[in-house]
Design a protein around this motif. Sequence first.
Motif, short mmCIF file in Angstrom:
data_model
loop_
_atom_site.label_atom_id
_atom_site.label_comp_id
_atom_site.label_asym_id
_atom_site.label_seq_id
_atom_site.Cartn_x
_atom_site.Cartn_y
_atom_site.Cartn_z
N LEU A 444 0.83 -1.20 0.00
CA LEU A 444 0.00 0.00 0.00
C LEU A 444 0.86 1.25 0.00
O LEU A 444 0.52 2.26 -0.62
N LEU A 445 2.00 1.18 0.69
CA LEU A 445 2.90 2.34 0.76
C LEU A 445 3.83 2.40 -0.44
O LEU A 445 4.01 3.46 -1.05
N PHE A 446 4.44 1.27 -0.76
CA PHE A 446 5.52 1.26 -1.75
C PHE A 446 5.01 1.20 -3.20
O PHE A 446 5.79 1.43 -4.12
N ILE A 447 3.73 0.88 -3.38
CA ILE A 447 3.19 0.85 -4.75
C ILE A 447 2.15 1.95 -4.94
O ILE A 447 2.35 2.89 -5.71
N ILE A 448 1.04 1.85 -4.22
CA ILE A 448 -0.07 2.77 -4.44
C ILE A 448 0.30 4.19 -4.03
O ILE A 448 0.15 5.15 -4.81
N TYR A 449 0.78 4.36 -2.80
CA TYR A 449 1.08 5.72 -2.34
C TYR A 449 2.27 6.30 -3.09
O TYR A 449 2.29 7.51 -3.41
N ALA A 450 3.27 5.47 -3.38
CA ALA A 450 4.42 5.96 -4.14
C ALA A 450 4.00 6.43 -5.53
O ALA A 450 4.49 7.45 -6.04
N GLU A 451 3.08 5.69 -6.15
CA GLU A 451 2.61 6.09 -7.47
C GLU A 451 1.80 7.38 -7.41
O GLU A 451 1.91 8.25 -8.30
#
Length: 669
Positions: A444-451
């Motif tokens: 959730l942090l490293f994919i969605i939020y980073a994007e």
Amino acid sequence: MEPKDMMMTSMLKMDDEGEKDKGREGVEGEEGDTQQENGRKVLADGLADRGPKSLNSGSGQQVSNGFTTSTPQSPREGPGTAAGAADTASGPGSGSLVPPGGLRTLVVQQTTLDRPRETWSKKMDFLLSVIGYAVDLGNVWRFPYICYQNGGGAFLLPYLLMAVFGGVPLFYMELALGQFHRSGCISIWKHICPIFKGIGFAICIIALYIAFYYNTIMAWALYYLISSFRPTLPWTTCTNSWNTVNCNRYMSSDYNVSWSNSSTSPAEEFYVRQVLQVHRSEGLHQLGSISWQLALCLLFIFTIVYFSIWKGVKTSGKVVWVTATFPYLVLLILLIRGATLPGAWRGVIFYLKPDWEKLLTPSVWIDAAAQIFFSLGPGFGVLLAFASYNPFHNNCYKDALVTSSVNCLTSFLSGFVIFTVLGYMAEMRQQNVDAVAKDIGPSLLFIIYAEAIANMPAATFFAIIFFLMIIMLGLDSTFAGLEGVITAMLDEFPHILVKRREWFVFGLVCVCYLGALSTLTYGGAFVVKLFEEYATGPAVITVVLLEVIAVSWFYGTNRFCNDVQVMLGFYPGCFWRVCWVAICPCFLLFIIFSFLIFPPEVRLFNYHFPPWTTVLGYCIGVSSFICVPAYMVYHLLNAKGTFKQRLLKSITPEPSSENHRDYIVTNAI
């Protein structure tokens, strides 16, 4: 007498009667020597024996650490007050304070040859350390996901109930135990119930397992942080060496891009194929080589950890002023930025819209209980260690309420930070929020939020502060977890380790780094998931259950409440006593049985963990918990006497040698 035994020095202030009073002084000196030999303490208006008997008079009270004490002082009344009385009694002109008739003030100073225990430099050092420990990565990624998955705003009801009747009482109990007995999670049990000492060793092993995988997540964040110092963030394009033909940058502005079920975002491929490199591993049976980039990142993380805790709470208490406060500044910035993004309201509605029917589902209550337990973090030895460095009369009751409230509010605030951005992502992709929020955990942090950050204006700035926040959140918890182990070992083996603290901490950090090497392999993410699901959760809940039983049923709730009254000046109310005796054990049993009845389905990305990994996970968990029954057998075998005598001795608390007062003032005729 042993070096640890208390030595008492008597000082007498007499009337100005010349040689006549000198004779009296000699008599009093002999009485003081007799008291020292018999191991007695002087109380107000008389003498009282040190032992198991309690006083019936209103001036004194027997406490469970083996000492007889007078009416408890308030937190502001400490050794300095008594010391001031001693100075007044012995200073010039003090004769006017002594009434006629030979009334004298006897001041007994207690000293010990033991090395004085380290204390926090400031009260805020302690509070920030506890808040930094409780507020960790789980507050940012786990709570928001569990909240919307279990009924949105309706989930707050079971969450608050579990906090009030389960989490906060356990939190308060551990702070009070650590502060009263001033010991780590191993040596404290000889003052509570010696046969349960194995709980302390189990806690230390669990803390090591957590250090093996938890710091690896910070290494991932550090990799992201280093990669953020570029004009164009590397997880925004599909033209990199690690990208595949399925990579699609799908936003509303990309009209020429079509999204299919096989499509992947550049942020997902950066995380999976560049940072983790999971595609190079077939699973837990073949982890692959160690990623040297992550190995260097983890080495840097542990270097920071070492130089933050090597000197004790004096140094870590200063570091947390940055690591515990900086995340709140970043959360506030991200909340303001997220609230101004288009579609943010969609995410907030999705986050808080109540679904009251979900409350009829047992899984909602199970998730609420597990979330509040792991969020507040009782049972990891940290609260015992931190509280043991407090002044004896510190108001730990108020501290428990403040820090637990801050923790719960931070979780709630993090939900807004996450879901305003998810609403923005849904708006940009022209999808529903639930389609965007399908990833859980670190993803959730490293994919969605980073994007999402990558598609904001000033993306580089927001990426830097966001991943700095992730590192800070993790560092606080690592400081706390290792300090719990260090305090426990130093208190258990003081003559060996106290003067070698720096070397012991260095060895501990090296062990943690070596133990984390398996999580740095290409399949390391699978190892992290295995440890997270099986190695720590069930074991630590079972350990805390035994801890509550030992304190409430063997040590005794009345005795524990008397200890709290001696420290704080008030007796815990009926609510707290009922929680400690009945509600908290039921709360923990509820979590344990739910875990056994509904075992989690462990999978990561497209990899489903085979059945043998479940057995391996339980074996790792049992390897820590086995310390409890093993020590019980060891303790009973090494005790002397009949089995009944051994059993009785094993559940009888030993008197504490800790002196909670430096001076005691008494009037003698």
